[in-house]
Design a protein around this motif. Structure first.
Motif, PDB file in Angstrom:
ATOM      1  N   MET A 118      29.713 -19.307   3.586  1.00  0.00           N
ATOM      2  CA  MET A 118      28.386 -19.717   4.066  1.00  0.00           C
ATOM      3  C   MET A 118      28.538 -20.669   5.248  1.00  0.00           C
ATOM      4  SD  MET A 118      26.551 -17.818   2.298  1.00  0.00           S
ATOM      5  CE  MET A 118      24.866 -18.306   2.519  1.00  0.00           C
ATOM      6  N   ILE A 161      29.099 -18.543   8.243  1.00  0.00           N
ATOM      7  CA  ILE A 161      27.842 -17.923   8.677  1.00  0.00           C
ATOM      8  C   ILE A 161      27.068 -18.894   9.558  1.00  0.00           C
ATOM      9  CG2 ILE A 161      25.549 -17.209   7.835  1.00  0.00           C
ATOM     10  CD1 ILE A 161      27.033 -15.750   5.551  1.00  0.00           C
ATOM     11  N   TYR A 185      23.805 -13.506   7.923  1.00  0.00           N
ATOM     12  CA  TYR A 185      23.955 -13.175   6.513  1.00  0.00           C
ATOM     13  C   TYR A 185      23.562 -11.718   6.260  1.00  0.00           C
ATOM     14  CZ  TYR A 185      23.411 -13.391   1.438  1.00  0.00           C
ATOM     15  OH  TYR A 185      23.524 -13.153   0.100  1.00  0.00           O
ATOM     16  N   LEU A 218      31.892 -12.046   1.174  1.00  0.00           N
ATOM     17  CA  LEU A 218      31.386 -13.410   0.995  1.00  0.00           C
ATOM     18  C   LEU A 218      32.299 -14.236   0.094  1.00  0.00           C
ATOM     19  CD1 LEU A 218      27.585 -12.646   0.621  1.00  0.00           C
ATOM     20  CD2 LEU A 218      28.687 -13.878   2.498  1.00  0.00           C
TER      21      LEU A 218
END
Length: 158
Positions: free
Chosen positions: A44, A47, A62, A73
């Protein structure tokens, strides 16, 4: 503070690529490939860094990461076994191969062996319907699978 940052080398490569693209946003796939090369998966934090670099909302990045099966992920094993789950492979014995892999590796789809060596996934068409069933391990395609051939392939990886 973010946990991901592009290496200087990767940033330089992205900047060089940017000259060949109509907009910075068009660099999304190359940027995500750089993340995968660097960390093995797209966190994350990564991202957010890619979104900031491209000037797009994180949700857009995402959406791309979750659309394509080649982006992950979560970390995957050293060998990512991707078994085709589409009709041709199913009709030609994919179910037997999947059960064989489950039993041999002691994991189910979406899991990684405790030693971190193998991750088992099912993916959409690998584009080799005439040689079904097929699987891809990392970037190598294996066709006309049988349990014996799977053993041979896995032994060759060790």
């Amino acid at each position: 503070m973010m946990g991901f940052a592009f290496t200087e080398e990767n940033l330089e490569e992205l900047e060089a690529l940017a000259k060949r693209y109509p907009s910075k946003e068009a660099l999304m796939l190359p940027a995500l490939w750089k993340v995968m090369e660097q960390d093995g998966y797209v966190s994350m934090d990564a991202i957010d860094v890619v979104a900031d670099y491209l000037g797009v909302p994180p949700m857009k990045v995402y959406g791309v990461v979750t659309f394509y099966t080649m982006f992950h992920l979560e970390p995957v094993g050293t060998y990512h076994i991707q078994l085709c789950r589409t009709l041709s492979c199913s009709l030609c014995g994919k179910g037997e191969i999947l059960q064989y892999l489950r039993n041999k590796l002691g994991i189910d789809v979406g899991e990684t062996t405790p030693d971190g060596k193998f991750t088992l996934s099912q993916v959409e068409c690998l584009g080799s319907c005439g040689t079904a069933p097929v699987m891809q391990i990392n970037d190598t395609l294996y066709e006309n699978l049988t349990p014996e051939k799977v053993d041979e392939i896995l032994e060759g990886l060790k």
